[in-house]
Every structure is written in C-alpha cells, then in structure tokens.
Design a protein around this motif. Structure first.
Motif, PDB file in Angstrom:
ATOM      1  N   UNK A   7       0.820  -1.206   0.000  1.00  0.00           N
ATOM      2  CA  UNK A   7       0.000   0.000   0.000  1.00  0.00           C
ATOM      3  C   UNK A   7       0.853   1.254   0.000  1.00  0.00           C
ATOM      4  N   UNK A   8       1.940   1.242   0.755  1.00  0.00           N
ATOM      5  CA  UNK A   8       2.855   2.400   0.771  1.00  0.00           C
ATOM      6  C   UNK A   8       3.521   2.574  -0.585  1.00  0.00           C
ATOM      7  N   UNK A   9       3.885   1.451  -1.193  1.00  0.00           N
ATOM      8  CA  UNK A   9       4.512   1.539  -2.522  1.00  0.00           C
ATOM      9  C   UNK A   9       3.545   2.136  -3.533  1.00  0.00           C
ATOM     10  N   UNK A  10       2.303   1.692  -3.478  1.00  0.00           N
ATOM     11  CA  UNK A  10       1.293   2.213  -4.409  1.00  0.00           C
ATOM     12  C   UNK A  10       1.085   3.712  -4.183  1.00  0.00           C
ATOM     13  N   UNK A  11       1.006   4.110  -2.923  1.00  0.00           N
ATOM     14  CA  UNK A  11       0.846   5.536  -2.613  1.00  0.00           C
ATOM     15  C   UNK A  11       2.019   6.341  -3.160  1.00  0.00           C
ATOM     16  N   UNK A  12       3.229   5.829  -2.988  1.00  0.00           N
ATOM     17  CA  UNK A  12       4.429   6.518  -3.492  1.00  0.00           C
ATOM     18  C   UNK A  12       4.392   6.597  -5.015  1.00  0.00           C
ATOM     19  N   UNK A  13       4.022   5.493  -5.671  1.00  0.00           N
ATOM     20  CA  UNK A  13       3.945   5.480  -7.135  1.00  0.00           C
ATOM     21  C   UNK A  13       2.915   6.501  -7.621  1.00  0.00           C
ATOM     22  N   UNK A  14       1.766   6.551  -6.971  1.00  0.00           N
ATOM     23  CA  UNK A  14       0.738   7.518  -7.370  1.00  0.00           C
ATOM     24  C   UNK A  14       1.225   8.945  -7.159  1.00  0.00           C
ATOM     25  N   UNK A  15       1.916   9.193  -6.041  1.00  0.00           N
ATOM     26  CA  UNK A  15       2.439  10.524  -5.759  1.00  0.00           C
ATOM     27  C   UNK A  15       3.457  10.947  -6.828  1.00  0.00           C
ATOM     28  N   UNK A  18       1.729  11.716 -10.107  1.00  0.00           N
ATOM     29  CA  UNK A  18       1.102  13.038 -10.021  1.00  0.00           C
ATOM     30  C   UNK A  18       2.160  14.131 -10.138  1.00  0.00           C
ATOM     31  N   UNK A  19       3.322  13.901  -9.543  1.00  0.00           N
ATOM     32  CA  UNK A  19       4.422  14.875  -9.579  1.00  0.00           C
ATOM     33  C   UNK A  19       4.874  15.146 -11.010  1.00  0.00           C
ATOM     34  N   UNK A  21       2.900  14.947 -13.584  1.00  0.00           N
ATOM     35  CA  UNK A  21       1.743  15.373 -14.358  1.00  0.00           C
ATOM     36  C   UNK A  21       0.895  14.256 -14.934  1.00  0.00           C
ATOM     37  N   UNK A  22       0.920  13.069 -14.329  1.00  0.00           N
ATOM     38  CA  UNK A  22       0.145  11.949 -14.855  1.00  0.00           C
ATOM     39  C   UNK A  22      -0.906  11.430 -13.875  1.00  0.00           C
ATOM     40  N   UNK A  23      -1.314  12.241 -12.938  1.00  0.00           N
ATOM     41  CA  UNK A  23      -2.317  11.818 -11.973  1.00  0.00           C
ATOM     42  C   UNK A  23      -3.623  11.401 -12.624  1.00  0.00           C
ATOM     43  N   UNK A  24      -3.942  12.008 -13.744  1.00  0.00           N
ATOM     44  CA  UNK A  24      -5.188  11.690 -14.457  1.00  0.00           C
ATOM     45  C   UNK A  24      -5.086  10.422 -15.314  1.00  0.00           C
ATOM     46  N   UNK A  25      -3.902   9.807 -15.393  1.00  0.00           N
ATOM     47  CA  UNK A  25      -3.700   8.630 -16.247  1.00  0.00           C
ATOM     48  C   UNK A  25      -3.326   7.381 -15.439  1.00  0.00           C
ATOM     49  N   UNK A  26      -3.622   7.376 -14.148  1.00  0.00           N
ATOM     50  CA  UNK A  26      -3.194   6.290 -13.260  1.00  0.00           C
ATOM     51  C   UNK A  26      -3.695   4.912 -13.685  1.00  0.00           C
ATOM     52  N   UNK A  27      -4.851   4.832 -14.301  1.00  0.00           N
ATOM     53  CA  UNK A  27      -5.426   3.525 -14.644  1.00  0.00           C
ATOM     54  C   UNK A  27      -5.138   3.102 -16.080  1.00  0.00           C
ATOM     55  N   UNK A  28      -4.369   3.883 -16.809  1.00  0.00           N
ATOM     56  CA  UNK A  28      -4.082   3.573 -18.215  1.00  0.00           C
ATOM     57  C   UNK A  28      -2.915   2.600 -18.345  1.00  0.00           C
ATOM     58  N   UNK A  29      -2.965   1.805 -19.375  1.00  0.00           N
ATOM     59  CA  UNK A  29      -1.885   0.870 -19.697  1.00  0.00           C
ATOM     60  C   UNK A  29      -0.843   1.600 -20.549  1.00  0.00           C
ATOM     61  N   UNK A  30       0.409   1.109 -20.580  1.00  0.00           N
ATOM     62  CA  UNK A  30       1.462   1.797 -21.348  1.00  0.00           C
ATOM     63  C   UNK A  30       1.083   2.062 -22.812  1.00  0.00           C
ATOM     64  N   UNK A  31       0.419   1.132 -23.455  1.00  0.00           N
ATOM     65  CA  UNK A  31       0.054   1.315 -24.869  1.00  0.00           C
ATOM     66  C   UNK A  31      -0.955   2.446 -25.054  1.00  0.00           C
ATOM     67  N   UNK A  32      -1.609   2.856 -23.971  1.00  0.00           N
ATOM     68  CA  UNK A  32      -2.601   3.928 -24.045  1.00  0.00           C
ATOM     69  C   UNK A  32      -1.994   5.298 -23.762  1.00  0.00           C
ATOM     70  N   UNK A  33      -0.691   5.344 -23.527  1.00  0.00           N
ATOM     71  CA  UNK A  33      -0.006   6.598 -23.214  1.00  0.00           C
ATOM     72  C   UNK A  33       0.767   7.101 -24.419  1.00  0.00           C
ATOM     73  N   UNK A  34       0.874   8.405 -24.538  1.00  0.00           N
ATOM     74  CA  UNK A  34       1.683   9.009 -25.607  1.00  0.00           C
ATOM     75  C   UNK A  34       3.158   8.815 -25.291  1.00  0.00           C
TER      76      UNK A  34
END
Length: 119
Positions: A7-15, A18-19, A21-34
């Motif tokens: 859980x701490x690792x996930x929180x750190x990864x999300x933080x 977000x740092x 600028x990808x907080x809005x893309x957290x649930x996307x797979x790599x192929x869905x990213x530019x």
C-alpha cells in the motif's frame, strides 16, 4: 491498523506519477499513453528510491518540442529539489537548460560552457 507495505509503494507510485503530471492517467496501460507520457512514467520510476543523482540518456530524443519542454520542466524541478541531473543530448536547445555543458568528441571533453542564465 498498519498500512501494508504494498500500500505504501502504491501511494508513493501515485504521488510520483502526479508529480510528473500523470495523476489523471493512473489507470491507463502503457500502450494507451503518448510518447511524452511514457517518458514521464520513466522519470517517475527513476525517482522511486529518491536518488540524489539522475542519469538521463536522451530523455527527449523521440519527443515533440512541447513534450520536450515538459520533460525539461520536470528536470528543472528535480534540480531545484537538490537532485543532480546528468543529461546526455545531441540537441542544443535541450543543453541550453543546463548550468554546465560538456562537449565530447571521441570520448574526450573538448569544450565546457557554464550558463548562468538558465531557462
């Protein structure tokens, strides 16, 4: 109740996402990213262990100019947070972001520039 280690690792990864600028893309797979978003994910991963030195080999090499500026903005913030960035580039406009630029030829330093007027 104690927070699970995962859980701490996930929180750190999300933080970190977000740092960069990808907080809005957290649930996307790599192929869905530019390409620029994938590059920002790579930067977030490089920050996971809070390194003091970051080695970046052509971090803007395959990006358009807007994405390149965004990546360099992230590096500037990391530098302001007391991290050392060692960046390799062939692009003069990217090198212009650096305080110190070393030029190499055949594995040897041939010139050094110090830039007091940073972007």
């Amino acid at each position: 109740m104690a927070v699970r280690r995962g859980g701490r690792r996930r929180e750190r990864a999300e933080m970190l996402l977000k740092q960069v600028g990808l907080g809005h893309r957290l649930t996307h797979k790599p192929a869905e990213l530019s390409g620029g978003e994938q590059q920002r994910v790579a930067i977030a991963r490089s920050l996971a262990n809070n390194p003091l030195v970051i080695l970046a080999d052509e971090p803007t090499g395959n990006l358009d100019s807007k994405a390149s500026q965004e990546i360099m903005g992230i590096f500037q913030k990391m530098h302001q947070a007391q991290r050392t960035i060692v960046l390799v580039t062939h692009e003069p406009e990217i090198a212009a972001y650096a305080r110190r630029v070393l030029y190499f030829r055949d594995g040897e330093i041939v010139r050094e520039e110090v830039n007091d007027e940073l972007r």
